[in-house]
Design a protein around this motif. Structure first.
Motif, PDB file in Angstrom:
ATOM      1  N   VAL A  80      -4.376  10.856  -3.398  1.00 63.87           N
ATOM      2  CA  VAL A  80      -3.281  10.339  -4.232  1.00 63.87           C
ATOM      3  C   VAL A  80      -3.492   8.867  -4.570  1.00 63.87           C
ATOM      4  O   VAL A  80      -3.440   8.454  -5.748  1.00 63.87           O
ATOM      5  CB  VAL A  80      -1.926  10.526  -3.513  1.00 63.87           C
ATOM      6  CG1 VAL A  80      -0.807   9.829  -4.289  1.00 63.87           C
ATOM      7  CG2 VAL A  80      -1.615  12.008  -3.335  1.00 63.87           C
ATOM      8  N   PHE A  81      -3.756   8.056  -3.559  1.00 65.58           N
ATOM      9  CA  PHE A  81      -3.779   6.610  -3.781  1.00 65.58           C
ATOM     10  C   PHE A  81      -5.086   6.113  -4.385  1.00 65.58           C
ATOM     11  O   PHE A  81      -5.115   5.012  -4.967  1.00 65.58           O
ATOM     12  CB  PHE A  81      -3.447   5.885  -2.479  1.00 65.58           C
ATOM     13  CG  PHE A  81      -2.048   6.143  -1.999  1.00 65.58           C
ATOM     14  CD1 PHE A  81      -0.965   5.886  -2.824  1.00 65.58           C
ATOM     15  CD2 PHE A  81      -1.809   6.665  -0.737  1.00 65.58           C
ATOM     16  CE1 PHE A  81       0.336   6.140  -2.398  1.00 65.58           C
ATOM     17  CE2 PHE A  81      -0.522   6.922  -0.303  1.00 65.58           C
ATOM     18  CZ  PHE A  81       0.552   6.660  -1.138  1.00 65.58           C
ATOM     19  N   ASN A  82      -6.168   6.867  -4.250  1.00 66.29           N
ATOM     20  CA  ASN A  82      -7.378   6.503  -4.984  1.00 66.29           C
ATOM     21  C   ASN A  82      -7.126   6.562  -6.485  1.00 66.29           C
ATOM     22  O   ASN A  82      -7.612   5.723  -7.254  1.00 66.29           O
ATOM     23  CB  ASN A  82      -8.541   7.428  -4.612  1.00 66.29           C
ATOM     24  CG  ASN A  82      -9.295   6.929  -3.399  1.00 66.29           C
ATOM     25  OD1 ASN A  82      -9.521   5.733  -3.243  1.00 66.29           O
ATOM     26  ND2 ASN A  82      -9.695   7.843  -2.535  1.00 66.29           N
ATOM     27  N   LEU A  83      -6.339   7.556  -6.921  1.00 66.71           N
ATOM     28  CA  LEU A  83      -5.985   7.652  -8.335  1.00 66.71           C
ATOM     29  C   LEU A  83      -5.094   6.481  -8.755  1.00 66.71           C
ATOM     30  O   LEU A  83      -5.293   5.871  -9.811  1.00 66.71           O
ATOM     31  CB  LEU A  83      -5.267   8.980  -8.611  1.00 66.71           C
ATOM     32  CG  LEU A  83      -6.104  10.252  -8.432  1.00 66.71           C
ATOM     33  CD1 LEU A  83      -5.217  11.491  -8.579  1.00 66.71           C
ATOM     34  CD2 LEU A  83      -7.237  10.295  -9.457  1.00 66.71           C
ATOM     35  N   VAL A  84      -4.105   6.172  -7.908  1.00 64.29           N
ATOM     36  CA  VAL A  84      -3.195   5.063  -8.213  1.00 64.29           C
ATOM     37  C   VAL A  84      -3.962   3.747  -8.271  1.00 64.29           C
ATOM     38  O   VAL A  84      -3.833   2.958  -9.225  1.00 64.29           O
ATOM     39  CB  VAL A  84      -2.071   4.983  -7.161  1.00 64.29           C
ATOM     40  CG1 VAL A  84      -1.206   3.730  -7.388  1.00 64.29           C
ATOM     41  CG2 VAL A  84      -1.206   6.233  -7.202  1.00 64.29           C
ATOM     42  N   GLY A  85      -4.789   3.501  -7.247  1.00 65.77           N
ATOM     43  CA  GLY A  85      -5.571   2.272  -7.213  1.00 65.77           C
ATOM     44  C   GLY A  85      -6.535   2.177  -8.377  1.00 65.77           C
ATOM     45  O   GLY A  85      -6.744   1.095  -8.951  1.00 65.77           O
ATOM     46  N   GLY A  86      -7.134   3.300  -8.741  1.00 65.63           N
ATOM     47  CA  GLY A  86      -8.056   3.315  -9.873  1.00 65.63           C
ATOM     48  C   GLY A  86      -7.386   2.894 -11.168  1.00 65.63           C
ATOM     49  O   GLY A  86      -7.980   2.193 -11.999  1.00 65.63           O
ATOM     50  N   MET A  87      -6.137   3.292 -11.359  1.00 66.40           N
ATOM     51  CA  MET A  87      -5.397   2.905 -12.572  1.00 66.40           C
ATOM     52  C   MET A  87      -5.141   1.400 -12.596  1.00 66.40           C
ATOM     53  O   MET A  87      -5.259   0.765 -13.642  1.00 66.40           O
ATOM     54  CB  MET A  87      -4.085   3.687 -12.650  1.00 66.40           C
ATOM     55  CG  MET A  87      -4.266   5.158 -12.989  1.00 66.40           C
ATOM     56  SD  MET A  87      -2.704   6.022 -13.351  1.00 66.40           S
ATOM     57  CE  MET A  87      -1.938   6.025 -11.726  1.00 66.40           C
ATOM     58  N   PHE A  88      -4.796   0.831 -11.449  1.00 69.34           N
ATOM     59  CA  PHE A  88      -4.601  -0.622 -11.398  1.00 69.34           C
ATOM     60  C   PHE A  88      -5.907  -1.352 -11.699  1.00 69.34           C
ATOM     61  O   PHE A  88      -5.932  -2.316 -12.481  1.00 69.34           O
ATOM     62  CB  PHE A  88      -4.074  -1.041 -10.024  1.00 69.34           C
ATOM     63  CG  PHE A  88      -2.597  -0.872  -9.844  1.00 69.34           C
ATOM     64  CD1 PHE A  88      -1.702  -1.698 -10.511  1.00 69.34           C
ATOM     65  CD2 PHE A  88      -2.091   0.105  -9.018  1.00 69.34           C
ATOM     66  CE1 PHE A  88      -0.329  -1.552 -10.352  1.00 69.34           C
ATOM     67  CE2 PHE A  88      -0.727   0.276  -8.850  1.00 69.34           C
ATOM     68  CZ  PHE A  88       0.162  -0.561  -9.512  1.00 69.34           C
ATOM     69  N   ILE A  89      -6.999  -0.914 -11.075  1.00 67.14           N
ATOM     70  CA  ILE A  89      -8.300  -1.570 -11.253  1.00 67.14           C
ATOM     71  C   ILE A  89      -8.746  -1.501 -12.704  1.00 67.14           C
ATOM     72  O   ILE A  89      -9.312  -2.465 -13.245  1.00 67.14           O
ATOM     73  CB  ILE A  89      -9.345  -0.918 -10.319  1.00 67.14           C
ATOM     74  CG1 ILE A  89      -9.031  -1.273  -8.856  1.00 67.14           C
ATOM     75  CG2 ILE A  89     -10.761  -1.369 -10.674  1.00 67.14           C
ATOM     76  CD1 ILE A  89      -9.847  -0.490  -7.844  1.00 67.14           C
ATOM     77  N   ALA A  90      -8.466  -0.371 -13.354  1.00 63.70           N
ATOM     78  CA  ALA A  90      -8.879  -0.197 -14.753  1.00 63.70           C
ATOM     79  C   ALA A  90      -8.030  -1.001 -15.727  1.00 63.70           C
ATOM     80  O   ALA A  90      -8.371  -1.118 -16.918  1.00 63.70           O
ATOM     81  CB  ALA A  90      -8.820   1.289 -15.119  1.00 63.70           C
ATOM     82  N   SER A  91      -6.942  -1.586 -15.248  1.00 62.85           N
ATOM     83  CA  SER A  91      -6.014  -2.270 -16.167  1.00 62.85           C
ATOM     84  C   SER A  91      -6.521  -3.625 -16.638  1.00 62.85           C
ATOM     85  O   SER A  91      -5.991  -4.190 -17.589  1.00 62.85           O
ATOM     86  CB  SER A  91      -4.649  -2.446 -15.482  1.00 62.85           C
ATOM     87  OG  SER A  91      -4.743  -3.338 -14.382  1.00 62.85           O
TER      88      SER A  91
END
Length: 422
Positions: free
Chosen positions: A156-167
């Protein structure tokens, strides 16, 4: 009325304890450990250092965890777990928040040390200690269920963190900030209000102990087993500690599954599943934790030992010998994931089987310390082996390691017969 209220407490509060274990694994533990890898590239780029230099903070974290375990095991026998586990959540959440403001790599090393202290409590000791104190039946299932959420949280949180990093270029900073806040918000309400150190603190008895007493099995309801000082002088303790070390060495080959898939350049389709292979292993880990717990409860810890090490050996063998088949590779990764689950489920269950519950957290903290120390350096060890010999030799070593783990577990169980009844 009082009896009715007590009955309600008896039926509900132990499951709040289980929920606390789940949220501790799903939140702080997954955010600190299962999601660490997504930050390697953006943070090392921002700091102007190599990924290996930045990743040293993980080694610092695991070494700090190992060093802290014996001290924390003793504290858990004597102090209020609400205070200890809430402090552990702070040791993870606050450094994650601080990491969003760091500009030097050494700052991450210091944060890693604090997070390791928190992980020793939350990841290694809290779940088996709480479940063993609060339950006398389905112990394996509840330990496995809680531990499975480290993997679920990772997904779950790898997806969430990935979205922040990609921002954006500084998206990793927002990712760390969000992770730190989530760690605190998800876990603190449970560690503060969802547990007590012992059932007696709420005027209760462990779930399942009532039936044991009714059947004349009073020993099952009481804390039994040798003292920690006596346990640590036995052959079974040393065999179990080495068992934990070998498990953590063997399972860390997981880190190289994507590299192995990518190395199969003669099979273009296989290269495309590098990340999927790791995901298959993560799924096997999550299901394996629950499965091993159920097998321990319904059959025996011997059956769990045989299943987990067998899955490890067969999974490695399939990935080694059938690299041209995508389904076979994914099945092999899944089976290896079941073996991976044994580190956090089978090791505490075997400790309980051999040494009982009297000074469980003190004894298990020593066993887990060996495992954590081996785990801290396992990825580097496998890396040197891969670089020096190639993957074929590595698979042979891994299969041999699974066999050694089985033999060590068997030795620990056989030599420790009768100790739990003392």
């Amino acid at each position: 009325m009082a009896m009715s209220e007590t009955g309600t407490k008896r039926s509900l509060f132990p499951y709040a304890v289980v929920a606390t274990g789940i949220m501790g694994c799903f939140g702080p533990c997954a955010l600190a450990l299962s999601c660490a890898g997504i930050f390697f590239t953006p943070v090392s780029t921002a700091l102007g250092v190599g990924r290996g230099v930045f990743a040293i903070y993980l080694t610092v974290m695991l070494v700090a965890c190992a060093i802290a375990l014996p001290f924390e095991g003793k504290l858990m026998e004597k102090k209020d777990l609400r205070v200890l586990l809430s402090a552990a959540v702070l040791c993870i959440g606050v450094p994650l928040i601080c990491m969003s403001f760091f500009n030097e790599v050494w700052q991450f090393y210091i944060a890693g040390a604090f997070m390791g202290i928190g992980l020793a409590f939350l990841l290694v000791l809290a779940v088996p200690t709480l479940i063993n104190r609060w339950f006398r039946k389905n112990v394996g299932f509840y330990i496995g269920l809680c531990m499975a959420f480290t993997g679920i949280g990772g997904v779950v949180f790898n997806l969430v963190g990935g979205m922040f990093i990609a921002s954006g270029p500084d998206g990793w900073r927002m990712g760390y900030l969000a992770f730190g806040v989530l760690a605190l918000v998800l876990a603190l309400p449970f560690t503060l209000f969802g547990i007590r150190s012992y059932p007696g603190d709420k005027g209760l008895t462990p779930v399942g102990s009532e039936a044991a007493v009714a059947n004349g099995e009073a020993a099952v309801a009481a804390l039994t087993g040798p003292t920690a000082s006596r346990a640590m002088k036995t052959l079974s303790f040393f065999a179990l500690a080495i068992f934990a070390g070998f498990i953590n060495l063997a399972i860390n080959f997981y880190q190289y599954l994507p590299s192995y898939a990518s190395s199969l350049t003669q099979y273009p389709d296989i290269v495309a599943i590098a990340a999927t292979l790791a995901s298959a292993a993560m799924l096997g880990q999550a299901i394996g934790k629950v499965l091993l717990g159920i097998i321990n409860d319904k059959l025996s810890v011997y059956a769990g030992l045989g299943l987990s090490t067998g899955c490890g050996a067969v999974g490695l063998l399939v990935m080694w010998l059938v690299p041209s088949s995508v389904p076979a590779m994914l099945a092999g990764g899944f089976l290896f994931g079941v073996f991976y689950a044994s580190a956090t489920v089978l090791a505490p269950l075997i400790t309980r089987t051999i040494f009982g519950t009297r000074e469980y957290s003190t004894i298990y903290s020593r066993v887990a310390m060996v495992g954590s120390l081996c785990g801290a350096f396992a990825a580097s060890v496998w890396g040197f082996i891969v670089d020096g010999t190639g993957f074929s030799f590595v698979f042979a070593i891994g299969i041999g390691g699974a066999v050694i783990v089985f033999l060590l577990g068997l030795l620990a169980l056989r030599s420790g017969k009768g100790l739990a009844d003392e």
